[in-house]
Motif scaffolding. Structure first.
Motif, mmCIF file in Angstrom:
data_model
loop_
_atom_site.group_PDB
_atom_site.id
_atom_site.type_symbol
_atom_site.label_atom_id
_atom_site.label_comp_id
_atom_site.label_asym_id
_atom_site.label_seq_id
_atom_site.Cartn_x
_atom_site.Cartn_y
_atom_site.Cartn_z
ATOM 1 N N SER A 18 -5.986 19.845 -0.943
ATOM 2 C CA SER A 18 -4.956 19.435 -1.908
ATOM 3 C C SER A 18 -5.528 18.566 -3.019
ATOM 4 O O SER A 18 -4.938 18.464 -4.091
ATOM 5 C CB SER A 18 -3.832 18.674 -1.202
ATOM 6 N N GLY A 19 -6.642 17.913 -2.756
ATOM 7 C CA GLY A 19 -7.252 17.038 -3.748
ATOM 8 C C GLY A 19 -6.483 15.751 -3.973
ATOM 9 O O GLY A 19 -6.759 15.011 -4.923
ATOM 10 N N ALA A 20 -5.520 15.427 -3.097
ATOM 11 C CA ALA A 20 -4.673 14.247 -3.287
ATOM 12 C C ALA A 20 -5.467 12.947 -3.304
ATOM 13 O O ALA A 20 -5.017 11.956 -3.858
ATOM 14 C CB ALA A 20 -3.614 14.186 -2.187
ATOM 15 N N PHE A 21 -6.627 12.951 -2.739
ATOM 16 C CA PHE A 21 -7.441 11.754 -2.639
ATOM 17 C C PHE A 21 -8.360 11.568 -3.841
ATOM 18 O O PHE A 21 -8.909 10.495 -4.063
ATOM 19 C CB PHE A 21 -8.325 11.839 -1.390
ATOM 20 N N ALA A 22 -8.520 12.612 -4.631
ATOM 21 C CA ALA A 22 -9.511 12.610 -5.717
ATOM 22 C C ALA A 22 -9.239 11.494 -6.711
ATOM 23 O O ALA A 22 -8.110 11.292 -7.147
ATOM 24 C CB ALA A 22 -9.518 13.961 -6.418
ATOM 25 N N ASP A 23 -10.264 10.775 -7.033
ATOM 26 C CA ASP A 23 -10.248 9.740 -8.063
ATOM 27 C C ASP A 23 -9.353 8.546 -7.757
ATOM 28 O O ASP A 23 -9.012 7.784 -8.668
ATOM 29 C CB ASP A 23 -9.853 10.335 -9.427
ATOM 30 N N LEU A 24 -8.958 8.361 -6.503
ATOM 31 C CA LEU A 24 -8.195 7.162 -6.168
ATOM 32 C C LEU A 24 -9.159 5.974 -6.131
ATOM 33 O O LEU A 24 -10.162 6.002 -5.430
ATOM 34 C CB LEU A 24 -7.523 7.295 -4.801
ATOM 35 N N PRO A 25 -8.879 4.925 -6.887
ATOM 36 C CA PRO A 25 -9.748 3.748 -6.858
ATOM 37 C C PRO A 25 -9.494 2.919 -5.604
ATOM 38 O O PRO A 25 -8.448 3.055 -4.960
ATOM 39 C CB PRO A 25 -9.339 2.982 -8.111
ATOM 40 N N ILE A 26 -10.413 2.046 -5.286
ATOM 41 C CA ILE A 26 -10.248 1.183 -4.119
ATOM 42 C C ILE A 26 -9.125 0.172 -4.328
ATOM 43 O O ILE A 26 -8.466 -0.233 -3.388
ATOM 44 C CB ILE A 26 -11.563 0.475 -3.735
ATOM 45 N N LEU A 27 -8.903 -0.228 -5.572
ATOM 46 C CA LEU A 27 -7.790 -1.134 -5.862
ATOM 47 C C LEU A 27 -6.547 -0.299 -6.142
ATOM 48 O O LEU A 27 -6.617 0.728 -6.810
ATOM 49 C CB LEU A 27 -8.123 -2.016 -7.074
ATOM 50 N N SER A 28 -5.411 -0.753 -5.646
ATOM 51 C CA SER A 28 -4.179 0.012 -5.821
ATOM 52 C C SER A 28 -3.786 0.066 -7.289
ATOM 53 O O SER A 28 -4.125 -0.809 -8.078
ATOM 54 C CB SER A 28 -3.051 -0.593 -4.992
ATOM 55 N N SER A 29 -3.054 1.100 -7.631
ATOM 56 C CA SER A 29 -2.620 1.281 -9.017
ATOM 57 C C SER A 29 -1.429 0.397 -9.364
ATOM 58 O O SER A 29 -1.153 0.160 -10.536
ATOM 59 C CB SER A 29 -2.249 2.744 -9.264
ATOM 60 N N GLY A 30 -0.734 -0.096 -8.353
ATOM 61 C CA GLY A 30 0.442 -0.925 -8.595
ATOM 62 C C GLY A 30 0.243 -2.341 -8.098
ATOM 63 O O GLY A 30 -0.802 -2.686 -7.550
ATOM 64 N N ASN A 31 1.244 -3.150 -8.269
ATOM 65 C CA ASN A 31 1.161 -4.551 -7.871
ATOM 66 C C ASN A 31 1.723 -4.810 -6.475
ATOM 67 O O ASN A 31 1.717 -5.931 -6.007
ATOM 68 C CB ASN A 31 1.917 -5.422 -8.880
ATOM 69 N N LEU A 32 2.192 -3.781 -5.787
ATOM 70 C CA LEU A 32 2.896 -3.939 -4.522
ATOM 71 C C LEU A 32 1.941 -4.082 -3.347
ATOM 72 O O LEU A 32 0.985 -3.313 -3.207
ATOM 73 C CB LEU A 32 3.822 -2.730 -4.299
ATOM 74 N N ARG A 33 2.262 -5.053 -2.492
ATOM 75 C CA ARG A 33 1.567 -5.292 -1.234
ATOM 76 C C ARG A 33 2.641 -5.315 -0.156
ATOM 77 O O ARG A 33 3.666 -5.980 -0.327
ATOM 78 C CB ARG A 33 0.826 -6.619 -1.233
ATOM 79 N N VAL A 34 2.413 -4.608 0.949
ATOM 80 C CA VAL A 34 3.440 -4.498 1.990
ATOM 81 C C VAL A 34 2.820 -4.811 3.335
ATOM 82 O O VAL A 34 1.724 -4.328 3.647
ATOM 83 C CB VAL A 34 4.043 -3.071 2.042
ATOM 84 N N ILE A 35 3.520 -5.596 4.136
ATOM 85 C CA ILE A 35 3.160 -5.744 5.541
ATOM 86 C C ILE A 35 4.347 -5.232 6.340
ATOM 87 O O ILE A 35 5.488 -5.652 6.121
ATOM 88 C CB ILE A 35 2.766 -7.189 5.930
ATOM 89 N N GLY A 36 4.075 -4.250 7.198
ATOM 90 C CA GLY A 36 5.119 -3.620 7.981
ATOM 91 C C GLY A 36 4.674 -3.374 9.403
ATOM 92 O O GLY A 36 3.536 -3.649 9.781
ATOM 93 N N CYS A 37 5.543 -2.814 10.179
ATOM 94 C CA CYS A 37 5.324 -2.574 11.599
ATOM 95 C C CYS A 37 4.563 -1.264 11.843
ATOM 96 O O CYS A 37 4.626 -0.338 11.038
ATOM 97 C CB CYS A 37 6.683 -2.518 12.305
ATOM 98 N N VAL A 38 3.897 -1.200 12.988
ATOM 99 C CA VAL A 38 3.168 0.016 13.367
ATOM 100 C C VAL A 38 4.072 1.092 13.954
ATOM 101 O O VAL A 38 3.608 2.210 14.202
ATOM 102 C CB VAL A 38 2.036 -0.300 14.378
ATOM 103 N N ASP A 39 5.328 0.787 14.142
ATOM 104 C CA ASP A 39 6.286 1.762 14.672
ATOM 105 C C ASP A 39 6.193 3.048 13.841
ATOM 106 O O ASP A 39 6.307 3.009 12.618
ATOM 107 C CB ASP A 39 7.693 1.163 14.577
ATOM 108 N N PRO A 40 5.986 4.205 14.488
ATOM 109 C CA PRO A 40 5.828 5.449 13.732
ATOM 110 C C PRO A 40 7.072 5.862 12.943
ATOM 111 O O PRO A 40 6.982 6.647 12.004
ATOM 112 C CB PRO A 40 5.482 6.496 14.796
ATOM 113 N N ARG A 41 8.223 5.292 13.272
ATOM 114 C CA ARG A 41 9.439 5.600 12.515
ATOM 115 C C ARG A 41 9.521 4.832 11.201
ATOM 116 O O ARG A 41 10.388 5.102 10.378
ATOM 117 C CB ARG A 41 10.682 5.233 13.347
ATOM 118 N N VAL A 42 8.623 3.869 11.023
ATOM 119 C CA VAL A 42 8.749 2.917 9.921
ATOM 120 C C VAL A 42 7.464 2.871 9.090
ATOM 121 O O VAL A 42 6.938 1.810 8.787
ATOM 122 C CB VAL A 42 9.111 1.506 10.456
ATOM 123 N N ASP A 43 6.943 4.016 8.724
ATOM 124 C CA ASP A 43 5.761 4.046 7.861
ATOM 125 C C ASP A 43 6.184 3.568 6.472
ATOM 126 O O ASP A 43 6.991 4.228 5.806
ATOM 127 C CB ASP A 43 5.204 5.468 7.802
#
Length: 190
Positions: A18-43
């Motif tokens: 799919s190439g979805a990963f191509a050219d993604l930089p190590i730093l995120s493109s947005g300003n959002l940082r999220v801490i969430g649970c490992v529960d598979p229902r809550v990605d």
């Protein structure tokens, strides 16, 4: 459903094609940082409709702000500092995402385990509100707020697994930590 290594390799081949990963930089493109649970229902990516590379997401048990989580965020800030030659990347917005029906509630009968997780004495566990996501997200926003520099926003959301909707429990509020006197890029979120 059992997912074996052959299935993972097949799925990865589809992802790579799919190439979805191509050219993604190590730093995120947005300003959002999220801490969430490992529960598979809550990605958080799915729940919040985020694309790959759009936000920095950390997941742990309950999506809690623990001392190890804070140390990890500090390390990520150093990665961002190194990758940006010390230049700030803009004002970050930290979102703490807790949810209903969280499995952390099942750990209440194991106070020593929870105390180790939070790095507090077992007698202090009621201060963490592990059975109430509305209270726990407020507690964690307050803890995070004191580690973030002024100007960095922190919010608290509760995801309702029953409806798929999020609820804003703590609207964006600014961090309160004083800036470092050196003028260098310190303790900002990556």
């Amino acid at each position: 459903m059992v997912i074996d290594i052959d299935e993972l390799v097949r799925r990865n081949a589809e992802f790579a094609a799919s190439g979805a990963f191509a050219d993604l930089p190590i730093l995120s493109s947005g300003n959002l940082r999220v801490i969430g649970c490992v529960d598979p229902r809550v990605d958080p990516s799915h729940v919040l409709g985020l694309s790959a590379g759009e936000a920095v997401i950390m997941r742990n048990i309950g999506g809690r702000v623990t001392p190890p989580a804070l140390r990890s965020w500090a390390m990520l800030a150093k990665v961002a500092e190194a990758r940006s030659n010390g230049r700030p990347q803009g004002d970050a917005h930290m979102v703490i995402l807790h949810h209903t029906d969280c499995g952390i509630r099942d750990l209440v009968p194991f106070p020593d385990l929870l105390a180790d997780y939070f790095e507090i004495p077992a007698a202090g566990l009621d201060t963490k509100a592990v059975t109430n996501p509305h209270v726990s997200v407020r507690i964690d926003v307050e803890a995070m707020k004191h580690t973030l520099p002024a100007g960095v926003q922190v919010s608290g959301l509760v995801y309702h697994v029953e409806t798929g909707l999020i609820e804003t429990v703590v609207p964006p509020t600014a961090g309160t930590k004083q800036a470092q006197p050196t003028g260098r890029y310190h303790n900002r979120l990556p």
